[in-house]
Design a protein around this motif. Structure first.
Motif, short mmCIF file in Angstrom:
data_model
loop_
_atom_site.label_atom_id
_atom_site.label_comp_id
_atom_site.label_asym_id
_atom_site.label_seq_id
_atom_site.Cartn_x
_atom_site.Cartn_y
_atom_site.Cartn_z
N THR A 33 32.67 64.01 106.19
CA THR A 33 31.56 65.01 104.90
C THR A 33 31.84 65.91 104.53
N VAL A 34 31.99 66.31 102.95
CA VAL A 34 32.85 67.43 101.73
C VAL A 34 31.78 67.94 101.85
N HIS A 35 32.33 69.47 101.31
CA HIS A 35 31.53 70.29 101.57
C HIS A 35 32.20 70.41 99.39
N LEU A 78 39.06 71.52 101.51
CA LEU A 78 39.68 69.86 102.60
C LEU A 78 38.83 70.28 103.89
N ARG A 79 39.51 69.11 104.56
CA ARG A 79 38.77 69.41 105.94
C ARG A 79 39.84 70.60 107.04
N GLY A 80 38.75 70.94 107.31
CA GLY A 80 38.70 72.58 108.82
C GLY A 80 38.68 73.76 107.57
N PHE A 81 38.61 73.44 106.48
CA PHE A 81 38.12 74.76 105.54
C PHE A 81 37.07 74.41 104.76
N THR A 84 33.34 71.17 104.28
CA THR A 84 34.01 70.53 105.01
C THR A 84 34.46 69.98 106.38
N GLU A 85 33.83 68.89 106.91
CA GLU A 85 33.69 68.37 108.45
C GLU A 85 35.13 68.98 108.56
#
Length: 362
Positions: A33-35, A78-81, A84-85
Protein backbone atom coordinates in the motif's frame (compact mmCIF):
# COMPACT_ATOMS: atom_id res chain seq x y z
CA UNK A 1 -3.80 -16.58 -14.65
CA UNK A 2 -5.70 -13.35 -14.10
CA UNK A 3 -5.03 -10.78 -11.42
CA UNK A 4 -7.62 -8.40 -10.03
CA UNK A 5 -6.73 -4.78 -10.76
CA UNK A 6 -5.53 -2.99 -7.60
CA UNK A 7 -7.82 -0.19 -6.43
CA UNK A 8 -7.34 3.26 -4.95
CA UNK A 9 -8.47 3.42 -1.36
CA UNK A 10 -10.69 6.21 -0.08
CA UNK A 11 -11.10 8.54 1.65
CA UNK A 12 -8.37 11.11 1.22
CA UNK A 13 -6.02 11.23 4.20
CA UNK A 14 -6.49 14.35 6.31
CA UNK A 15 -2.92 15.46 6.80
CA UNK A 16 -1.77 19.07 7.31
CA UNK A 17 0.20 20.56 4.44
CA UNK A 18 1.21 24.10 3.58
CA UNK A 19 0.40 23.40 -0.09
CA UNK A 20 -3.40 23.64 -0.29
CA UNK A 21 -3.52 22.09 -3.76
CA UNK A 22 -1.67 18.96 -2.65
CA UNK A 23 -3.83 16.05 -1.55
CA UNK A 24 -2.64 12.74 -0.16
CA UNK A 25 -4.17 9.27 -0.25
CA UNK A 26 -3.38 5.56 -0.28
CA UNK A 27 -3.03 3.38 -3.37
CA UNK A 28 -3.25 -0.39 -3.01
CA UNK A 29 -0.94 -2.17 -5.46
CA UNK A 30 -0.17 -5.84 -5.96
CA UNK A 31 2.95 -5.43 -3.78
CA UNK A 32 2.13 -2.96 -1.00
CA UNK A 33 0.00 0.00 0.00
CA UNK A 34 1.55 3.23 -1.23
CA UNK A 35 0.93 6.66 0.24
CA UNK A 36 1.24 9.36 -2.37
CA UNK A 37 0.63 13.04 -3.03
CA UNK A 38 -1.05 14.52 -6.09
CA UNK A 39 -2.76 17.69 -7.26
CA UNK A 40 -6.47 17.02 -7.01
CA UNK A 41 -8.23 17.21 -10.35
CA UNK A 42 -5.02 17.59 -12.34
CA UNK A 43 -4.84 15.57 -15.54
CA UNK A 44 -2.25 15.50 -18.28
CA UNK A 45 1.12 13.87 -18.78
CA UNK A 46 2.11 12.09 -15.54
CA UNK A 47 5.31 13.25 -13.84
CA UNK A 48 6.32 10.80 -11.12
CA UNK A 49 8.63 12.31 -8.49
CA UNK A 50 10.73 9.86 -6.46
CA UNK A 51 12.22 11.09 -3.19
CA UNK A 52 15.56 10.24 -1.61
CA UNK A 53 16.77 8.58 1.56
CA UNK A 54 15.51 9.78 4.97
CA UNK A 55 12.74 11.86 3.41
CA UNK A 56 9.36 11.40 1.74
CA UNK A 57 7.29 12.74 -1.13
CA UNK A 58 6.81 15.96 0.86
CA UNK A 59 10.17 17.12 -0.52
CA UNK A 60 8.41 17.41 -3.90
CA UNK A 61 5.37 19.49 -2.86
CA UNK A 62 6.78 22.83 -4.09
CA UNK A 63 7.66 21.23 -7.43
CA UNK A 64 4.17 19.75 -7.72
CA UNK A 65 2.35 23.03 -7.19
CA UNK A 66 4.69 24.92 -9.53
CA UNK A 67 4.52 22.55 -12.53
CA UNK A 68 2.44 23.80 -15.48
CA UNK A 69 -1.16 22.61 -15.59
CA UNK A 70 -0.54 20.35 -18.58
CA UNK A 71 1.36 17.95 -16.29
CA UNK A 72 0.02 15.64 -13.59
CA UNK A 73 2.57 15.45 -10.75
CA UNK A 74 2.56 12.42 -8.46
CA UNK A 75 4.85 11.88 -5.48
CA UNK A 76 4.76 8.39 -3.91
CA UNK A 77 6.52 7.54 -0.66
CA UNK A 78 8.96 4.65 -0.92
CA UNK A 79 8.61 1.68 1.44
CA UNK A 80 9.73 2.54 4.94
CA UNK A 81 9.22 6.29 4.40
CA UNK A 82 6.25 8.59 4.76
CA UNK A 83 2.90 6.82 4.93
CA UNK A 84 3.73 3.86 2.68
CA UNK A 85 3.55 0.35 4.08
CA UNK A 86 6.93 -0.29 5.77
CA UNK A 87 7.84 -3.63 4.25
CA UNK A 88 11.43 -4.75 4.94
CA UNK A 89 14.13 -3.99 2.38
CA UNK A 90 16.02 -6.92 0.85
CA UNK A 91 19.33 -5.21 0.12
CA UNK A 92 20.68 -8.13 -1.88
CA UNK A 93 18.39 -6.94 -4.68
CA UNK A 94 19.99 -3.52 -4.73
CA UNK A 95 17.30 -0.89 -5.25
CA UNK A 96 14.90 -3.31 -6.97
CA UNK A 97 12.58 -3.59 -3.97
CA UNK A 98 11.95 0.12 -4.46
CA UNK A 99 11.94 0.14 -8.26
CA UNK A 100 9.52 -2.80 -8.43
CA UNK A 101 7.28 -1.12 -5.85
CA UNK A 102 7.32 1.90 -8.13
CA UNK A 103 6.47 -0.28 -11.12
CA UNK A 104 3.48 -1.73 -9.28
CA UNK A 105 2.38 1.81 -8.39
CA UNK A 106 2.52 2.92 -12.04
CA UNK A 107 0.46 -0.09 -13.03
CA UNK A 108 -2.08 0.40 -10.24
CA UNK A 109 -2.77 3.92 -11.47
CA UNK A 110 -2.74 2.75 -15.11
CA UNK A 111 -0.34 5.56 -15.99
CA UNK A 112 1.46 4.08 -18.99
CA UNK A 113 4.79 5.74 -19.89
CA UNK A 114 5.66 8.54 -17.44
CA UNK A 115 8.12 11.34 -16.99
CA UNK A 116 10.30 10.01 -14.17
CA UNK A 117 12.17 12.29 -11.76
CA UNK A 118 14.48 10.86 -9.08
CA UNK A 119 16.33 12.73 -6.36
CA UNK A 120 19.32 11.29 -4.46
CA UNK A 121 18.52 7.63 -3.67
CA UNK A 122 15.39 8.13 -5.76
CA UNK A 123 17.69 8.78 -8.71
CA UNK A 124 19.05 5.27 -8.28
CA UNK A 125 15.50 3.89 -8.09
CA UNK A 126 14.67 5.75 -11.32
CA UNK A 127 17.82 4.44 -13.03
CA UNK A 128 16.91 0.89 -12.05
CA UNK A 129 13.38 1.28 -13.41
CA UNK A 130 14.76 2.67 -16.67
CA UNK A 131 17.25 -0.18 -16.88
CA UNK A 132 14.53 -2.81 -16.38
CA UNK A 133 11.55 -1.15 -18.11
CA UNK A 134 12.69 1.56 -20.53
CA UNK A 135 9.37 1.44 -22.36
CA UNK A 136 7.69 3.03 -19.32
CA UNK A 137 9.94 6.11 -19.17
CA UNK A 138 9.15 9.11 -21.40
CA UNK A 139 11.91 11.25 -19.92
CA UNK A 140 14.30 10.74 -17.01
CA UNK A 141 15.43 13.55 -14.71
CA UNK A 142 18.16 12.82 -12.15
CA UNK A 143 18.56 15.29 -9.28
CA UNK A 144 21.83 14.86 -7.39
CA UNK A 145 21.45 11.09 -7.89
CA UNK A 146 23.31 8.34 -6.08
CA UNK A 147 26.10 7.05 -8.32
CA UNK A 148 25.18 4.19 -10.68
CA UNK A 149 27.93 2.33 -8.77
CA UNK A 150 26.27 2.79 -5.40
CA UNK A 151 27.38 4.79 -2.38
CA UNK A 152 30.84 4.29 -0.90
CA UNK A 153 33.53 1.68 -1.36
CA UNK A 154 34.48 2.26 -5.00
CA UNK A 155 37.00 4.26 -7.00
CA UNK A 156 37.55 5.34 -10.57
CA UNK A 157 34.99 6.44 -13.13
CA UNK A 158 34.20 2.76 -13.77
CA UNK A 159 33.26 2.05 -10.13
CA UNK A 160 35.92 -0.49 -9.15
CA UNK A 161 35.59 -1.88 -5.63
CA UNK A 162 38.15 -0.73 -3.06
CA UNK A 163 37.77 -4.14 -1.42
CA UNK A 164 36.07 -7.25 -2.84
CA UNK A 165 33.61 -7.33 0.06
CA UNK A 166 32.53 -3.69 -0.36
CA UNK A 167 34.24 -2.52 2.85
CA UNK A 168 33.40 1.06 3.70
CA UNK A 169 29.88 0.98 2.27
CA UNK A 170 26.48 0.06 3.65
CA UNK A 171 24.80 0.44 7.01
CA UNK A 172 28.01 0.58 9.02
CA UNK A 173 28.65 4.05 7.65
CA UNK A 174 25.62 5.58 9.37
CA UNK A 175 26.33 7.72 12.42
CA UNK A 176 24.80 5.88 15.41
CA UNK A 177 23.79 9.14 17.09
CA UNK A 178 21.91 10.27 13.99
CA UNK A 179 20.11 6.91 13.79
CA UNK A 180 19.18 7.12 17.47
CA UNK A 181 17.84 10.68 17.27
CA UNK A 182 16.00 9.93 14.04
CA UNK A 183 14.30 6.94 15.63
CA UNK A 184 13.37 8.97 18.71
CA UNK A 185 11.81 11.71 16.57
CA UNK A 186 14.15 14.45 17.78
CA UNK A 187 12.99 17.87 16.54
CA UNK A 188 15.66 20.11 18.05
CA UNK A 189 19.09 21.07 16.75
CA UNK A 190 21.16 20.77 19.91
CA UNK A 191 23.32 18.04 18.40
CA UNK A 192 25.12 18.15 15.04
CA UNK A 193 23.63 14.67 14.50
CA UNK A 194 20.06 15.80 15.10
CA UNK A 195 17.90 15.41 11.95
CA UNK A 196 17.22 19.16 11.85
CA UNK A 197 20.95 19.88 11.97
CA UNK A 198 21.58 17.38 9.17
CA UNK A 199 18.77 18.94 7.12
CA UNK A 200 20.27 22.41 7.53
CA UNK A 201 23.89 21.45 6.89
CA UNK A 202 23.79 18.51 4.47
CA UNK A 203 20.50 18.50 2.57
CA UNK A 204 20.80 22.16 1.60
CA UNK A 205 23.64 24.64 1.20
CA UNK A 206 21.77 27.21 3.32
CA UNK A 207 18.97 26.58 5.85
CA UNK A 208 15.48 26.61 4.38
CA UNK A 209 13.00 29.27 5.53
CA UNK A 210 10.38 26.58 6.30
CA UNK A 211 12.26 23.51 7.54
CA UNK A 212 9.50 22.10 9.77
CA UNK A 213 7.62 20.20 7.08
CA UNK A 214 10.79 18.67 5.68
CA UNK A 215 11.96 17.69 9.13
CA UNK A 216 8.57 16.04 9.68
CA UNK A 217 9.10 14.09 6.44
CA UNK A 218 12.54 12.95 7.59
CA UNK A 219 11.11 11.73 10.88
CA UNK A 220 8.73 9.34 9.09
CA UNK A 221 11.77 7.16 8.28
CA UNK A 222 11.52 3.69 9.81
CA UNK A 223 14.72 2.72 11.57
CA UNK A 224 16.24 -0.68 12.26
CA UNK A 225 17.95 -3.52 10.45
CA UNK A 226 15.14 -3.96 7.92
CA UNK A 227 14.94 -0.24 7.16
CA UNK A 228 17.37 2.58 7.93
CA UNK A 229 20.26 2.00 8.12
CA UNK A 230 20.13 -1.82 7.89
CA UNK A 231 22.45 -4.52 9.23
CA UNK A 232 26.24 -4.47 9.01
CA UNK A 233 28.96 -7.10 8.85
CA UNK A 234 32.60 -6.99 10.01
CA UNK A 235 35.41 -6.77 7.46
CA UNK A 236 39.16 -7.22 7.65
CA UNK A 237 39.57 -4.21 5.38
CA UNK A 238 39.43 -0.59 6.53
CA UNK A 239 37.24 0.80 8.03
CA UNK A 240 36.28 -2.59 9.49
CA UNK A 241 32.76 -3.14 8.17
CA UNK A 242 31.06 -4.30 4.98
CA UNK A 243 27.46 -4.26 3.77
CA UNK A 244 24.84 -6.50 5.26
CA UNK A 245 21.87 -7.97 3.41
CA UNK A 246 19.05 -5.88 4.86
CA UNK A 247 17.99 -2.28 4.95
CA UNK A 248 18.26 0.91 2.97
CA UNK A 249 21.95 1.79 3.07
CA UNK A 250 22.94 -1.74 2.10
CA UNK A 251 20.60 -1.55 -0.89
CA UNK A 252 22.90 1.18 -2.26
CA UNK A 253 26.13 -0.67 -1.48
CA UNK A 254 28.21 -1.33 -4.62
CA UNK A 255 28.13 -5.07 -3.99
CA UNK A 256 24.33 -4.98 -4.39
CA UNK A 257 23.56 -2.02 -6.67
CA UNK A 258 25.38 -1.41 -9.94
CA UNK A 259 24.17 -0.03 -13.26
CA UNK A 260 27.00 0.05 -15.79
CA UNK A 261 25.15 -0.92 -18.97
CA UNK A 262 22.53 1.82 -19.17
CA UNK A 263 23.54 2.47 -22.77
CA UNK A 264 21.99 -0.88 -23.75
CA UNK A 265 18.37 0.13 -23.03
CA UNK A 266 15.89 0.65 -25.86
CA UNK A 267 14.14 2.96 -26.29
CA UNK A 268 16.41 5.68 -24.90
CA UNK A 269 14.40 8.53 -23.36
CA UNK A 270 15.95 12.01 -22.98
CA UNK A 271 17.88 12.38 -19.72
CA UNK A 272 18.35 15.53 -17.66
CA UNK A 273 21.00 15.42 -14.94
CA UNK A 274 20.72 18.40 -12.63
CA UNK A 275 22.99 18.84 -9.63
CA UNK A 276 24.11 21.41 -7.10
CA UNK A 277 27.79 22.29 -7.16
CA UNK A 278 27.80 22.65 -3.35
CA UNK A 279 26.31 19.20 -2.66
CA UNK A 280 28.20 17.58 0.24
CA UNK A 281 26.36 14.23 0.05
CA UNK A 282 26.72 13.20 -3.60
CA UNK A 283 30.09 14.58 -4.61
CA UNK A 284 33.57 13.60 -5.68
CA UNK A 285 34.57 14.80 -2.19
CA UNK A 286 31.52 13.63 -0.26
CA UNK A 287 31.44 14.27 3.46
CA UNK A 288 29.46 11.03 3.76
CA UNK A 289 32.12 8.90 2.06
CA UNK A 290 34.36 7.40 4.74
CA UNK A 291 37.30 7.16 2.34
CA UNK A 292 37.19 10.90 1.73
CA UNK A 293 36.73 11.56 5.44
CA UNK A 294 39.78 9.37 6.09
CA UNK A 295 41.78 11.30 3.51
CA UNK A 296 41.08 14.61 5.25
CA UNK A 297 41.86 13.15 8.69
CA UNK A 298 38.30 13.07 9.99
CA UNK A 299 38.27 9.25 10.38
CA UNK A 300 41.35 7.58 11.89
CA UNK A 301 43.33 4.71 10.43
CA UNK A 302 42.82 5.51 6.75
CA UNK A 303 45.31 3.31 4.86
CA UNK A 304 45.91 5.80 2.05
CA UNK A 305 44.75 6.55 -1.47
CA UNK A 306 46.46 3.52 -2.96
CA UNK A 307 44.34 1.18 -0.86
CA UNK A 308 41.20 3.17 -0.16
CA UNK A 309 40.63 6.14 -2.50
CA UNK A 310 37.56 8.33 -2.25
CA UNK A 311 34.59 7.67 -4.51
CA UNK A 312 34.26 10.08 -7.46
CA UNK A 313 30.46 10.00 -7.43
CA UNK A 314 29.87 12.80 -9.94
CA UNK A 315 32.52 11.48 -12.32
CA UNK A 316 30.94 8.02 -12.18
CA UNK A 317 27.51 9.33 -13.08
CA UNK A 318 28.99 11.36 -15.91
CA UNK A 319 30.83 8.32 -17.29
CA UNK A 320 27.64 6.22 -17.38
CA UNK A 321 25.63 9.03 -19.00
CA UNK A 322 28.42 9.74 -21.52
CA UNK A 323 28.17 6.13 -22.69
CA UNK A 324 24.38 6.50 -22.88
CA UNK A 325 24.82 9.58 -25.07
CA UNK A 326 27.45 7.90 -27.24
CA UNK A 327 24.97 5.09 -27.89
CA UNK A 328 22.37 7.54 -29.18
CA UNK A 329 20.65 8.88 -26.07
CA UNK A 330 20.11 12.59 -25.40
CA UNK A 331 21.70 13.80 -22.16
CA UNK A 332 21.87 17.28 -20.69
CA UNK A 333 23.84 18.11 -17.57
CA UNK A 334 22.90 21.22 -15.59
CA UNK A 335 25.14 22.30 -12.71
CA UNK A 336 23.44 24.84 -10.42
CA UNK A 337 26.19 26.96 -8.90
CA UNK A 338 26.13 27.14 -5.11
CA UNK A 339 23.14 24.83 -4.67
CA UNK A 340 23.39 21.85 -2.36
CA UNK A 341 21.80 18.42 -2.36
CA UNK A 342 18.17 19.56 -2.68
CA UNK A 343 18.18 21.68 -5.83
CA UNK A 344 14.40 21.36 -6.15
CA UNK A 345 13.97 23.19 -2.84
CA UNK A 346 16.90 25.61 -2.94
CA UNK A 347 16.57 26.81 -6.54
CA UNK A 348 13.01 25.96 -7.52
CA UNK A 349 12.82 28.36 -10.47
CA UNK A 350 16.07 27.16 -12.04
CA UNK A 351 15.10 23.56 -11.40
CA UNK A 352 11.67 23.98 -12.99
CA UNK A 353 13.09 25.71 -16.05
CA UNK A 354 15.38 22.75 -16.75
CA UNK A 355 12.72 20.17 -15.86
CA UNK A 356 9.99 21.63 -18.08
CA UNK A 357 12.45 21.83 -20.95
CA UNK A 358 13.23 18.10 -20.82
CA UNK A 359 9.56 17.22 -20.31
CA UNK A 360 8.87 18.92 -23.62
CA UNK A 361 11.41 16.75 -25.43
CA UNK A 362 9.39 13.54 -25.22
Amino acid sequence: MTTERPTIEQPTIERPTTDRLVTERLVTTDRLTVHHAEIEGRTGEPVVLVHGNVSSGAFWHPTMTALPDRYRPLAPDLRGFGGTEPLPVDATRGLRDHSEDLLSYLRALVLGPVHLVGWSMGGGVALQLLRDHPELVRTLTLVNPVSPYGFGGTHGADGRLNSPDGAGSGAGGAAPEFVRLLGEGETGSGSPFAPLSVLNTAYVSEPLPDPARYLAAMLTTRTGEDHYPGDSRPSGAWPGFRPGDRGVLNSMAPTHFRIDDLESVEPKPPVLWIRGTADVIVSDTSLFDLAHLGAIGAVPGWPGADTCPAQPMVAQTRAVLDRYAAAGGRVREVAVEGAGHSVQLERLEEFLTALVEVLGEA
